[in-house]
Design a protein around this motif. Structure first.
Motif, PDB file in Angstrom:
ATOM      1  N   ARG A  34       0.806  -1.216   0.000  1.00  0.00           N
ATOM      2  CA  ARG A  34       0.000   0.000   0.000  1.00  0.00           C
ATOM      3  C   ARG A  34       0.844   1.274   0.000  1.00  0.00           C
ATOM      4  O   ARG A  34       0.293   2.382   0.023  1.00  0.00           O
ATOM      5  N   ILE A  35       2.160   1.101  -0.007  1.00  0.00           N
ATOM      6  CA  ILE A  35       3.069   2.245   0.120  1.00  0.00           C
ATOM      7  C   ILE A  35       3.688   2.603  -1.224  1.00  0.00           C
ATOM      8  O   ILE A  35       4.194   1.734  -1.947  1.00  0.00           O
ATOM      9  N   ASN A  36       3.663   3.885  -1.556  1.00  0.00           N
ATOM     10  CA  ASN A  36       4.378   4.398  -2.730  1.00  0.00           C
ATOM     11  C   ASN A  36       5.756   4.845  -2.264  1.00  0.00           C
ATOM     12  O   ASN A  36       5.903   5.910  -1.640  1.00  0.00           O
ATOM     13  N   LEU A  37       6.756   4.048  -2.548  1.00  0.00           N
ATOM     14  CA  LEU A  37       8.111   4.316  -2.053  1.00  0.00           C
ATOM     15  C   LEU A  37       8.760   5.529  -2.718  1.00  0.00           C
ATOM     16  O   LEU A  37       9.812   5.994  -2.265  1.00  0.00           O
ATOM     17  N   GLU A  38       8.127   6.037  -3.774  1.00  0.00           N
ATOM     18  CA  GLU A  38       8.673   7.221  -4.443  1.00  0.00           C
ATOM     19  C   GLU A  38       8.256   8.506  -3.731  1.00  0.00           C
ATOM     20  O   GLU A  38       8.831   9.569  -3.981  1.00  0.00           O
ATOM     21  N   GLU A  39       7.278   8.408  -2.850  1.00  0.00           N
ATOM     22  CA  GLU A  39       6.794   9.592  -2.140  1.00  0.00           C
ATOM     23  C   GLU A  39       7.632   9.838  -0.891  1.00  0.00           C
ATOM     24  O   GLU A  39       7.277   9.449   0.220  1.00  0.00           O
ATOM     25  N   ILE A  40       8.756  10.466  -1.092  1.00  0.00           N
ATOM     26  CA  ILE A  40       9.664  10.787   0.003  1.00  0.00           C
ATOM     27  C   ILE A  40      10.085  12.243  -0.119  1.00  0.00           C
ATOM     28  O   ILE A  40      10.020  12.837  -1.196  1.00  0.00           O
ATOM     29  N   ASP A  41      10.512  12.804   0.993  1.00  0.00           N
ATOM     30  CA  ASP A  41      10.954  14.196   0.994  1.00  0.00           C
ATOM     31  C   ASP A  41      12.060  14.363   2.022  1.00  0.00           C
ATOM     32  O   ASP A  41      11.970  13.816   3.132  1.00  0.00           O
ATOM     33  N   PHE A  42      13.093  15.097   1.644  1.00  0.00           N
ATOM     34  CA  PHE A  42      14.227  15.351   2.527  1.00  0.00           C
ATOM     35  C   PHE A  42      14.609  16.818   2.441  1.00  0.00           C
ATOM     36  O   PHE A  42      14.499  17.435   1.377  1.00  0.00           O
ATOM     37  N   PRO A  43      15.065  17.397   3.550  1.00  0.00           N
ATOM     38  CA  PRO A  43      15.447  18.813   3.542  1.00  0.00           C
ATOM     39  C   PRO A  43      16.715  19.041   2.722  1.00  0.00           C
ATOM     40  O   PRO A  43      17.537  18.131   2.552  1.00  0.00           O
ATOM     41  N   LEU A 379      14.520   4.446   3.304  1.00  0.00           N
ATOM     42  CA  LEU A 379      14.475   5.879   3.058  1.00  0.00           C
ATOM     43  C   LEU A 379      13.049   6.408   3.169  1.00  0.00           C
ATOM     44  O   LEU A 379      12.836   7.545   3.603  1.00  0.00           O
ATOM     45  N   TRP A 380      12.061   5.590   2.819  1.00  0.00           N
ATOM     46  CA  TRP A 380      10.665   6.007   3.001  1.00  0.00           C
ATOM     47  C   TRP A 380      10.372   6.186   4.494  1.00  0.00           C
ATOM     48  O   TRP A 380       9.762   7.181   4.904  1.00  0.00           O
ATOM     49  N   VAL A 381      10.804   5.223   5.314  1.00  0.00           N
ATOM     50  CA  VAL A 381      10.612   5.336   6.763  1.00  0.00           C
ATOM     51  C   VAL A 381      11.327   6.569   7.299  1.00  0.00           C
ATOM     52  O   VAL A 381      10.782   7.317   8.120  1.00  0.00           O
ATOM     53  N   LEU A 382      12.532   6.793   6.813  1.00  0.00           N
ATOM     54  CA  LEU A 382      13.310   7.948   7.260  1.00  0.00           C
ATOM     55  C   LEU A 382      12.606   9.257   6.891  1.00  0.00           C
ATOM     56  O   LEU A 382      12.539  10.195   7.702  1.00  0.00           O
ATOM     57  N   SER A 383      12.052   9.319   5.680  1.00  0.00           N
ATOM     58  CA  SER A 383      11.315  10.504   5.247  1.00  0.00           C
ATOM     59  C   SER A 383      10.112  10.752   6.156  1.00  0.00           C
ATOM     60  O   SER A 383       9.812  11.899   6.535  1.00  0.00           O
ATOM     61  N   GLU A 384       9.406   9.676   6.516  1.00  0.00           N
ATOM     62  CA  GLU A 384       8.266   9.803   7.418  1.00  0.00           C
ATOM     63  C   GLU A 384       8.701  10.321   8.787  1.00  0.00           C
ATOM     64  O   GLU A 384       8.016  11.151   9.401  1.00  0.00           O
ATOM     65  N   LEU A 385       9.829   9.847   9.277  1.00  0.00           N
ATOM     66  CA  LEU A 385      10.326  10.293  10.577  1.00  0.00           C
ATOM     67  C   LEU A 385      10.667  11.774  10.559  1.00  0.00           C
ATOM     68  O   LEU A 385      10.395  12.503  11.514  1.00  0.00           O
ATOM     69  N   LEU A 386      11.263  12.228   9.464  1.00  0.00           N
ATOM     70  CA  LEU A 386      11.588  13.649   9.337  1.00  0.00           C
ATOM     71  C   LEU A 386      10.312  14.487   9.328  1.00  0.00           C
ATOM     72  O   LEU A 386      10.258  15.557   9.940  1.00  0.00           O
ATOM     73  N   SER A 387       9.285  13.995   8.664  1.00  0.00           N
ATOM     74  CA  SER A 387       8.021  14.731   8.614  1.00  0.00           C
ATOM     75  C   SER A 387       7.362  14.804   9.990  1.00  0.00           C
ATOM     76  O   SER A 387       6.564  15.709  10.254  1.00  0.00           O
ATOM     77  N   LYS A 388       7.704  13.856  10.862  1.00  0.00           N
ATOM     78  CA  LYS A 388       7.157  13.849  12.231  1.00  0.00           C
ATOM     79  C   LYS A 388       7.987  14.699  13.180  1.00  0.00           C
ATOM     80  O   LYS A 388       7.653  14.802  14.369  1.00  0.00           O
ATOM     81  N   GLY A 389       9.073  15.286  12.690  1.00  0.00           N
ATOM     82  CA  GLY A 389       9.850  16.206  13.502  1.00  0.00           C
ATOM     83  C   GLY A 389      11.077  15.644  14.181  1.00  0.00           C
ATOM     84  O   GLY A 389      11.727  16.330  14.968  1.00  0.00           O
TER      85      GLY A 389
END
Length: 442
Positions: A34-43, A379-389
């Motif tokens: 159910r996860i789109n692994l391309e949807e990531i974001d990094f500063p 990297l998807w998990v890492l992106s989610e963690l960054l979005s959580k602060g």
């Protein structure tokens, strides 16, 4: 009281306790379909890197590890990747990947081969490496101790003897000024729990012992060494950014309705993870006051690979496949791929309230079939963690290239670059191309 009533009350207490444990320590699993692994974001200021260690790539080192290989008749590290001679070409591989940071270790045994000698030529080579990285716009991150040290230090008892800590501290204080100013970020020690437990309990690292008490003693001493080195180097330069690389392996109960499995997992989590976190947070470890380790890190390095499903019959070797949950893929190292655990590991280390650097994350995969998805999930998990602060500053993939994988020798391949050990040719794998493309986006 009626026996049946006693049994009913006991069962109710047992179920209440187990239910509480399951709620307090959930074992997270993601439906990756159910996860789109391309949807990531990094500063934009996020650091992208790869990591290596001196003994694993340089070749022809003479240290505690090379002696252990010989004495235990294990596979020899030998020429390894011959990085000591080929490092200039290997730095071009970093440019090809597009990383802006590189974590590597300097080999104490090259710099101080005997207790009374100091090799300026070896230091000059490492100094050239640092300049080469800076010229390429790549930040050098130096690890001062990554499992290997001089034979003379091992002969004196290594970190088993607390009095030997002064030798490591003096070495660090002496080598630090050669690079300080050019190198901002330092790791004092890599994975104190792995070094201690694998070497003094599991008999897989030098010196090859099997004693819980010795392993705990060494872990305490190596954390004291970290604390002393941290404060000594900060006195030299208060602006330097100094931390320690901590392996977080999460121990989950094999059967989540079995209290014995829960007790086993709680004990192992404390021994492997909690004790070191306590050392850094409270200055206490295994009931011992260690005030010098309290607040002795500007950042915590996180080396994350997997979780382990535990029971009282946990094997004391890595030569068999560990238990896994239904649907989990098993890596060539024998443990399951569990990207979800990266979030749990970050949550665990966030208790320290200091920045987190992902100093290692990768997978043994000779065919490169699993590594691309392994990389993208983490990297998807890492992106989610960054979005959580969560304050996470970097990601260092393990490893730049295939290398000598300690007790497992050359059988496991962790590299974004494949290495032909006969020709020393490096070939970029598809996972390496994937990583380079991800870095370009940010």
């Amino acid at each position: 009281m009626d026996v049946m009533i006693v049994l009913a009350i006991s069962l109710a207490i047992y179920l209440l306790l187990i239910t509480s444990l399951r709620l307090m320590y959930p074992e997270m699993h993601i439906d990756w379909s159910r996860i789109n692994l391309e949807e990531i974001d990094f500063p934009p200021d996020f650091s992208w890197g790869v990591a290596t260690a001196s003994h694993q790539i340089e070749g022809n080192n003479l240290n505690n590890w090379s002696e252990f290989e010989r004495e235990q008749n294990k596979e020899r590290s030998g020429a390894a990747c011959d990085h000591w001679n080929l490092w200039k070409g290997d730095h071009q591989l970093l440019v090809e990947l597009g990383v802006n940071s590189y974590r590597f270790s300097i080999e104490w045994s090259r710099i101080q081969p005997t207790q009374d000698s100091w090799d300026e030529d070896a230091i000059a080579v490492y100094s050239e490496m640092v300049d080469s990285l800076i010229d390429k716009g790549i930040e050098p991150v130096i690890t001062l101790h990554h499992f290997s040290h001089p034979v003379w230090f091992e002969d004196l008892g290594g970190f088993y003897k607390r009095s030997n800590i002064e030798f490591f501290q003096k070495y660090c204080e002496r080598i630090f000024p050669y690079f300080n100013g050019r190198v901002k970020k330092w790791c004092t020690i890599n994975e104190p729990e792995v070094f201690s437990i694998m070497g003094y309990f599991m008999n897989m690292f030098p010196p090859g012992k099997r004693s819980v008490l010795k392993a705990i003693r060494v872990m305490k001493n190596i954390m004291l060494a970290h604390g002393q080195v941290y404060h000594a180097l900060k006195k030299t330069d208060s602006q330097s950014y100094i931390g320690i690389a901590k392996n977080v392996t999460i121990f989950d109960p094999l059967r989540r309705w079995d209290l014995i499995h829960w007790i086993t997992s709680i004990i192992l989590n404390y021994i492997w993870n909690g004790a070191i976190i306590s050392s850094l947070k409270r200055g206490r470890m295994y009931g011992t006051s260690m005030s010098i380790t309290k607040n002795s890190a500007d950042f915590i390095g996180l080396n994350y690979y997997t979780h382990v499903l535990t029971s009282p019959f946990l094997p004391q070797t890595t030569e068999i496949d560990l238990p896994s949950r239904k649907g989990q893929e098993i890596t060539e190292f024998g443990y399951p791929m569990y990207a979800e655990g990266l979030e749990r590991a970050v949550q665990m280390l966030s208790k320290l309230e200091i920045p987190i650097e992902i100093t290692e994350n990768g997978v043994a995969d000779s065919t490169d079939k699993l590594r691309p998805i392994h990389l993208k999930r983490h990297l998807w998990v890492l992106s989610e963690l960054l979005s959580k602060g969560f304050d996470i500053r970097s990601y260092f993939h393990w490893s730049l290239m295939d290398n000598f994988e300690w007790a497992e020798g050359y059988s496991l391949r962790f590299g974004l670059y494949e290495v032909d050990y006969d020709s020393q040719e490096r070939t970029l794998r598809n996972s390496g191309r994937d990583y380079a493309e991800i870095i370009k986006k940010f």
